[in-house]
Motif scaffolding. Structure first.
Motif: not given
Length: 373
Positions: A219-242
């Motif tokens: 959401x243009x930086x308004x939100x952030x998904x944090x992956x504190x336990x290692x590498x980032x997961x696939x986030x494709x499509x989350x922006x549209x879902x929100x």
């Protein structure tokens, strides 16, 4: 400062109270004025930042230092190991000895100078990577009576257990899914048994065991998904879902004024696969998600979908209450929401009663029943 910490219930023993009253805290934080140095609240004193402005060294809040020292259950003459040196925690009495290590040579030089000024001569400050433990020639026969690790770790170094005496206590800040707790582990053979934990936060590991915590903006930086336990997961499509339709479920679990929401966060972080944290940084995020600005929520994600847990304040008469809601977005949102709801209800059935009993005994702190080997 000492009286504030004592009144808060974080220094019940006389030795720790005496240490608070006598060790000159301001000598270990010359960057701040006296009022800040002797603040008895939640103030941590930042002593060093990296080139991005991130804090990489500090003197922790006085209540937390007292609480962790209490967890060690020290006796006169104890020989201690400390990682992440700063000097204040290590300042020893006439009978004890401390081996204090830090990876930053600047911190080690400073620690030695401050301990000399404070006339704490029974501390050996060493430049070393803490997960490797103390240099072999400084480890006492039979191991250290206790160890304290004052930076966020995502795992327990084998050296800390191996260099700890049987029955000794390791007090460390363990990071689980991005949530940190200062946990007191007691060594029994090859197993570390967790005896109690305290809510806390420290600077992150900078040594060879450090690992990144990727952050994906939404959401243009308004939100952030944090992956504190290692590498980032696939986030494709989350922006549209929100930006699409929202699904909501009430868990049926209510939190009273004495409930500890941090316990539920920790339970979710350690039992849910695909657990992450969804953090709100700007007001538009709250409009979409209901997550307050500068707060985060336990979350799980699927294919172009996510679900997260929020605490909605309510009232039962004059008493403050709160209900747990799950919100979800995307095609898999309802399925993910049901997983979160099941987790909240499992916590309510199996964990909550123990937490309530512990919270009544110990402010900010809780007993636990975990073991690591």
């Amino acid at each position: 400062m000492a009286q504030t910490v004592i009144d808060g219930g974080c220094a019940p023993s006389e030795p720790v109270r005496d240490a608070l009253r006598t060790v000159p805290r301001h000598r270990f934080a010359p960057e701040v004025n006296l009022a800040a140095a002797y603040d008895g609240g939640d103030r941590a004193l930042i002593t060093r930042r990296d080139e991005t402005g991130t804090a990489i060294s500090s003197v922790s809040a006085a209540w937390l230092q007292a609480d962790m020292l209490e967890s060690l259950r020290l006796r006169p003459g104890a020989i201690m190991f400390e990682a992440a040196s700063g000097g204040y925690n290590a300042a020893a009495g006439p009978d004890g000895r401390v081996v204090s290590v830090d990876i930053d040579p600047w911190v080690v030089r400073r620690t030695r100078a401050f301990l000399t000024e404070a006339r704490s001569g029974r501390v050996t400050a060493v430049e070393a990577d803490a997960p490797l433990g103390a240099p072999a020639h400084l480890v006492p026969r039979g191991g250290f009576d206790g160890s304290m690790i004052t930076y966020n770790c995502w795992d327990i170094s084998p050296a800390w257990r191996e260099q700890l005496a049987e029955g000794g206590l390791l007090v460390m800040s363990l990071e689980m899914g991005g949530y940190t707790r200062a946990i007191a582990f007691e060594r029994r053979g090859e197993v570390l048994h967790a005896r109690r934990f305290t809510y806390c936060g420290f600077v992150r590991d900078q040594g060879h065991q450090a690992r990144p915590a990727p952050v994906v903006p939404l959401l243009d930086g308004a939100l952030a998904l944090r992956f504190d336990d290692g590498s980032a997961a696939d986030t494709e499509g989350l922006e549209g879902a929100l930006r699409g339709r929202r699904h909501e479920v009430v868990t049926g679990v209510t939190m009273g004024a004495n409930s500890y929401f941090g316990s539920l966060q920790l339970y979710a972080a350690t039992t849910l696969s695909g657990f992450y944290r969804l953090a709100a940084h700007l007001e538009p995020a709250e409009e979409v998600t209901g997550i307050a600005n500068d707060r985060d929520a336990p979350a799980i994600i699927g294919e172009a979908s996510l679900a997260y847990l929020i605490h909605v304040p309510t009232k039962d008469g004059d008493s403050p209450q709160g209900k747990e809601w799950v919100r979800a977005f995307g095609e898999q949102g309802p399925e993910l929401a049901e997983r979160l709801v099941a987790t909240v209800r499992a916590w309510d059935r199996h964990i909550r009663a123990d937490d309530s009993r512990s919270a009544g005994r110990m402010p900010r702190s809780h007993s636990s029943r975990w073991s690591w080997s």
